[in-house]
Design a protein around this motif. Sequence first.
Motif, short mmCIF file in Angstrom:
data_model
loop_
_atom_site.label_atom_id
_atom_site.label_comp_id
_atom_site.label_asym_id
_atom_site.label_seq_id
_atom_site.Cartn_x
_atom_site.Cartn_y
_atom_site.Cartn_z
N HIS A 97 0.83 -1.20 0.00
CA HIS A 97 0.00 0.00 0.00
C HIS A 97 0.87 1.25 0.00
CE1 HIS A 97 -3.69 -2.30 0.55
NE2 HIS A 97 -2.98 -3.08 1.32
N PHE A 98 1.26 1.69 -1.20
CA PHE A 98 2.10 2.88 -1.33
C PHE A 98 1.20 4.10 -1.51
CE2 PHE A 98 4.77 -0.65 -2.65
CZ PHE A 98 5.91 -0.42 -1.92
N CYS A 99 0.69 4.62 -0.40
CA CYS A 99 -0.27 5.72 -0.47
C CYS A 99 0.18 6.88 -1.36
CB CYS A 99 -0.60 6.23 0.93
SG CYS A 99 -1.44 4.99 1.92
N PRO A 100 1.44 7.34 -1.26
CA PRO A 100 1.79 8.51 -2.07
C PRO A 100 1.63 8.28 -3.57
CG PRO A 100 3.48 8.08 -0.43
CD PRO A 100 2.54 6.91 -0.40
N ALA A 101 1.67 7.02 -4.00
CA ALA A 101 1.61 6.75 -5.44
C ALA A 101 0.25 6.18 -5.84
CB ALA A 101 2.71 5.77 -5.83
N SER A 105 -5.71 7.52 -3.07
CA SER A 105 -5.30 8.18 -1.83
C SER A 105 -6.19 9.39 -1.55
CB SER A 105 -3.85 8.62 -1.93
OG SER A 105 -3.42 9.11 -0.69
N GLY A 106 -6.66 9.48 -0.32
CA GLY A 106 -7.57 10.56 0.04
C GLY A 106 -9.02 10.15 -0.05
N GLN A 111 -7.11 3.70 4.16
CA GLN A 111 -6.29 4.82 4.62
C GLN A 111 -7.07 5.66 5.65
OE1 GLN A 111 -5.83 8.20 1.96
NE2 GLN A 111 -3.63 7.84 1.92
N ILE A 215 -5.63 17.44 -4.10
CA ILE A 215 -5.43 17.21 -2.66
C ILE A 215 -6.10 18.35 -1.90
CG2 ILE A 215 -3.66 17.19 -0.86
CD1 ILE A 215 -1.86 15.66 -2.76
#
Lengths: 237, 182
Positions: A97-101, A105-106, A111, A215
């Motif tokens: 789980h690579f949230c930044p990529a 995400s959001g 998350q 974001i």
Amino acid sequence: MNKIVKFSIDGVECLATRGQFVVDAAKENGIYIPTLCNYPGVKPKGGCRICTVKINGKLMTACTSPVSEGMQIENNANEINEIRKAIVELLFVEGNHFCPACEKSGNCELQALAYRFHVMAPRFPFSFPIRKVDASHPKIIKEQNRCVLCKRCIRAIKDYKGRSIFAYSKRGNRVEVGVDSKLGKELTDELAQKAMDICPVGSILVKEKGFYQPIGTRKYDKNPIGSDIENLVVSKP
Amino acid sequence: MSKPVIATTSLAGCFGCHMSILDIDDRILELIELVEFNKSPIDDIKKFTKKCDIGLIEGGCCNSENVHVLKDFREHCKILVSVGECAIMGGLPAMRNGIPIKECLDEAYLNGPTVVGNTEKIVPNDPELPILLNKVYPCHEVVKIDYYLPGCPPRADLIWDALTALITGNEMKLPYEVVKFD
């Protein structure tokens, strides 16, 4: 037989229709019970155990347990939240789980649960499993690194005959969700979008549609998951 | 009383977290009143000259040098803080974890579309170069880490909040909007 039952969650008296699942009954009373694999309108599975509550002193899943008269439910207790937090952490280390990529995400429920339970770093070692990105379908990408096997897509995305377009394949710890090879062509644009929306993580992505929300404007940027239920003004019958 | 001493480093990171430290804007003037910096890219001190109170680690461990620096930090700092997703879970560098190391190197130095002029087909192998680890490790799987500041990068407000809390001994506030994984 009386259809309305009285029960309590964390000492707060609640009313609901007999047979309603605890998660839904709590929601109607303005109480949020965290869920992950559960989705409104889809038959509950009780798979992720995030909705674990103590019913009359026993740990049970709130999404599959119907309410009954006089039930005493513990929900927002330290002991129970610690269990939920551990499950969230396990899910994080079990996949990649690579949230930044991540496109989701959001807007990701996993998350958002981690935010809610203040997960700063998982207590378990990362497993970094080797999984593939399946982009073979013309409309969607199935990102297996992020799949939490909640089965939401299998349960909710059906063709016009009611057949599941998504399906499990393989066994044990190699199990994965994919598009059924025969029914894949029944996946319309609307169903593909619905599948992406229903996926709690970023595992189902409609092609050419990532990162479209800036974001700060995404679902869980400002408001914790469940805050919509908690801020609901409940009108008691 | 002497000022608390801070050290920072970037391991397998992109320096974004350090940028985020600078993003505290004019509070940086307040910060240099509050603390003293030791080994850090911010003041370009290369080696520890004394024991430090707080060590901020950006990035995970992708090679032997990262491990060496991280252990050095653990030895010299009373409190170690993992700053950012890479330090906490490997981050983007850890996306290579599913790919065999030889394939990564071959792609980077031999077969990649941007490779030009490597006619002798050499993968850098000078003994001076740090050796790549089999995979990228989060810092807390290598040494004991005391606190975690998630984010990519962690919001400047989160870093400020954490630093001031550590310096003053107060509890961190951690408002919802600043603790994010992206």
